[in-house]
Structures are given as structure tokens and as C-alpha cells.
Design an enzyme around this catalytic site. Sequence first.
Site, PDB file in Angstrom:
ATOM      1  CG  HIS A 128      -1.974  -1.078   1.179  1.00  0.00           C
ATOM      2  ND1 HIS A 128      -3.169  -0.972   0.505  1.00  0.00           N
ATOM      3  CD2 HIS A 128      -1.967  -2.308   1.723  1.00  0.00           C
ATOM      4  CE1 HIS A 128      -3.855  -2.098   0.643  1.00  0.00           C
ATOM      5  NE2 HIS A 128      -3.149  -2.932   1.377  1.00  0.00           N
TER       6      HIS A 128
ATOM      7  CG  ASN B  36      -7.954  -4.331   1.347  1.00  0.00           C
ATOM      8  OD1 ASN B  36      -7.177  -3.385   1.285  1.00  0.00           O
ATOM      9  ND2 ASN B  36      -7.566  -5.540   1.687  1.00  0.00           N
TER      10      ASN B  36
END
Length: 476
Positions: A53, A125
Site C-alpha cells: 500500500h 480494502n
Amino acid sequence: MKKTMTTTAGNKVSDNQNSLSAGPRGPLLMQDYQLLEKLAHQNRERVPERVVHANGSGAFGELTITRDISKYTKAKALQKGAKTKMLARFSTVAGERGAADAERDVRGFALKFYTTEGNWDLVGNNTPVFFVRDPLKFPDFIHTQKRHPRTNMRNNEAAWDFWSLSPESLHQVTILMSDRGLPKGYRNINGYGSHTYSLINEEGERTWVKFHFKTQQGIENFTDAEAEKVVGKDRESSQKDLFEAIEEKNYPKWDFQIQVMSQEQAKKASFNPFDLTKVWPHDEYPMIDVGVLELNENPQNYFQQIEQASFSPSNVVPGVSWSPDKMLQARVFSYADAHRYRVGTHYEMLPVNRPLSEVNTYHMDGSMNFEEPNYSDAYYEPNSFDGPKEDASFAEPPFPVDGDGARYDHREGNDDFTQPRALFELMSSDQKQQLFGNIARHMQGTNEKIINRQLSLFEQVHPDYAKGVKEALKSV
Ligand code: NDP
């Protein structure tokens, strides 16, 4: 009043255009501290990027609770009428900082709520499930998403090798390869807390919960071909979309919903409700409306407020807690630990991470402790000097555990096919064609043995799934 430039020690700077040299042609003199400080600072302008990420965008906003869910939770930020300032950070998973936004990848959906009872972080997510259910597999999985150690190139063969040897990944692989695997931008995705958490009410009763944030902007995706064109012109398409919408006061919103499951229901559920590769079917566990999330403020400084923002599922408030989900248990450790390494031991003191409520720990030294000095003899606990003490009223009710300590085979008796099948069956024929094509393109360059192993997994989900991918492979 005009301000004078200084060094970091506050010494006034007389010249910021010309370095100090012996004669007009040089060489330079070592005593030009202003020059040395500038160069040394430049060398330190980056913190290590996140291992996963790394490439992200963020904005501040507000969570407003519109429904009464007090029968499930006592959390003050979740009571009807509560408004809580928050920060959201969206991201792709595999790409390094500066990678293109419009790539096929899961999107991170990390939220930090600055509640009056301390920070509550939900690190989710845009998908309700994940590729693995045991954290022992997580570092291996991430290696498949990163660069090959020798070629230094991304390597889809590694991903298909790992996935085909890990049938629990089928659900998430199907979502990733579906139309939703390549979102147009961060405003057009749903967010899922993904893990099962618990809510605890005033009576100390625990209810298992899943958190959902449904985009009010509508789900919108790129096809692979559309994304190729976008990336050719614009590598930060999602950043641009989010930043500009907020600048134009076109504030993105998400409906905040939960699903709940009692402890009794959990014991009887036909699937393991703490397995991160599974959803809770909506017809059995209906969605409950809770409120609205709105993003309405761009950061003033990306590095300070987004790059240094440190989200961790270890941050929970009274009325919200964890579950036995093995992946969540591991993330409670590893996220905070990543920030200690990446940002620094005292990362929670930075303005973007700092809670609104009081912080009273006995942690002491370590790099960059920039707390105002406040002399006290109470620098250990217990002490006789009136230092902060624990308060038993914040104790959680006991949580249920059973079984002997052992390494249980997480694949044994686990149905990895029913839920991906339900997803496959709800896709329109156009979505199915996109799924087949996306997989076939992604599999390019992968050896036949691995492809065949994956096809046999698709076959077990649905014969049409395997057939569709086989056909698509012929035409890429
Ligand atoms: P439902 O028909 O009630 O729900 C289906 C869900 O699938 C909807 O939330 C829909 O989201 C979502 N969906 C549709 N297309 C896709 C896609 N290409 N990728 C990911 N999600 C998609 O059925 P169930 O609750 O019984 O679930 C059936 C299957 O739907 C599950 O096995 C799972 O794969 C998937 N799903 C389920 C979720 C859940 O929490 N139950 C959440 C997300 C997906 P939307 O309403 O926004 O269109």
C-alpha cells in the site's frame, strides 16, 4: 511582518542564494552550515515507503451516525447523532510510491476516526475478503506481488503459482480479476472492514460485526484497455480524481452499514465467520444502515498528513474490539510495528496520528520523543507519585475461545468454492467475459503446468468459469 529565514536552530540566514566559497570560483568552505544543513535534510526527505500500500491518496472528513445501534455498541462515536472527524487513505497494494494508480489491484480503504475516547482505525480494502486466511502465508503472498529478486520485474507467474497452490485465494482472485478489480478512482469503490470485529454494548454483551462503506458515487471501473490509455497519459488518475472533487466541493460520500452475528449464530454458522476468505451472505445477515461518511478536506501537506499517517487495527475504542480472525490478530501486531520502523518509535505523537483525547503512557525514550517535558517522579508503574493508573471499568467482557493449542490445517474441511461460485453466478454475461479476458491477459507468460493447476480450481468453482478462461487464453 516579514519573516527572516533561519537554520533549524533559529540562527538567522544572511544569504540563501550563494554558497560560501574561497574566491568567486570556489572551492567551498566547510563552515557554510546553511549549505550543509540543506543538503543533509534533502538526504532525509523520505521515510521508507510502506512495504504494501505504498502508493496512496487521502483526505479528511466526517462520520455521522444517523441510526441507533446502541443495543450493539456503547462506542460514543457510534451513537445516533455523533459526528467524528476522520482521515481516509486509499491506495493500491503492490505498486511502489509513484506507480500508476489505474492498475488492476486491490484498493486499500484505511480510516482513522479521531473519537473522544481515543483513535479508532479501520484498515480495510475495497473487497470484503482476502487472498489468505492464515497470516503465516502473508509475507509469501506479498513476495509474489512484488518484483522478482533477479529480474527486478513484476512477475505474474509467481502470483498464479502461489494462487494455484492456495485454493483459499479463489474468492479474492475472482474479485480482483472481475470488472471491480480495476476501479476508475477511489470515489467509486466500496470499503469493507473485511475482518470480523466485535461490538460491545453497555451491558457488556458482545456481538460479531462486519463493517461496510457503500459508495454513493456508484461503482465505476476501467476495462484493461481503458486503463492502458489512462496510464499512458496520467499516472495519478485516482489522486487527481479525489483531490479535484474535494477542491470543487463535490464531496464523496459512503453509506456506513454493518452486518451483525450473535455468538450463538456464530457457533452454528455453516462457514467459519472468522475466516477472512469468506463473506457473510446478505440474506442470512442483512445490512443495517448506520450513517454516512463524507470526505470534505484535502490535506495541506501530503507528506505530513498522508505519507506519515499511520493506521493500525490495534486502535480500538470502548465498544469496539477484535475477533478470533487469525489475520486480524496478526495485523494488530504488524501494522503498529511497521509504523514504529517506518515513521519512528513515537509515530503516534505526530499531529496526524495524535488522538484528540489524553495520552498517558509510561513509554519513555526513543527517537523523536517531542512531548513537552513535564517533570514527574512517576516514570514507572505502579508508583507512589500519583501517576496514571489502569481503570477496570474499561475491561472487555471475556471473549470465547476453545480448543487445544496446535497448528491446525486451515485448508482441511474448508469450502473454498461455494462463495466464489455465488459471485460467479451473480455476474452478468458481460462481466463474465471481462473476468475471462482479464485472467487470460494476466496469465500471459505463465507456464502451462501452473495455468492448468489454476484451471482445475476454476473448474471446481464452476465448469463455465474454467471453460471461459480456456477460451479466452486461445485469443490473447
Ligand atoms: P448478494 O446478492 O446479497 O450480494 C452480492 C454482492 O456482490 C453485492 O454486495 C454486490 O455489491 C457484490 N458484487 C457484485 N458484483 C461484484 C463483483 N464483480 N465483485 C465483487 N462484488 C460484487 O449475495 P451474497 O451476500 O450471498 O454474496 C454473494 C457473493 O457476493 C459472495 O460470495 C461474494 O463473493 C459477493 N459479495 C458479498 C458481500 C457480502 O458482504 N455478503 C460483499 C461483496 C461481495 P453491490 O451491492 O455494491 O453491487
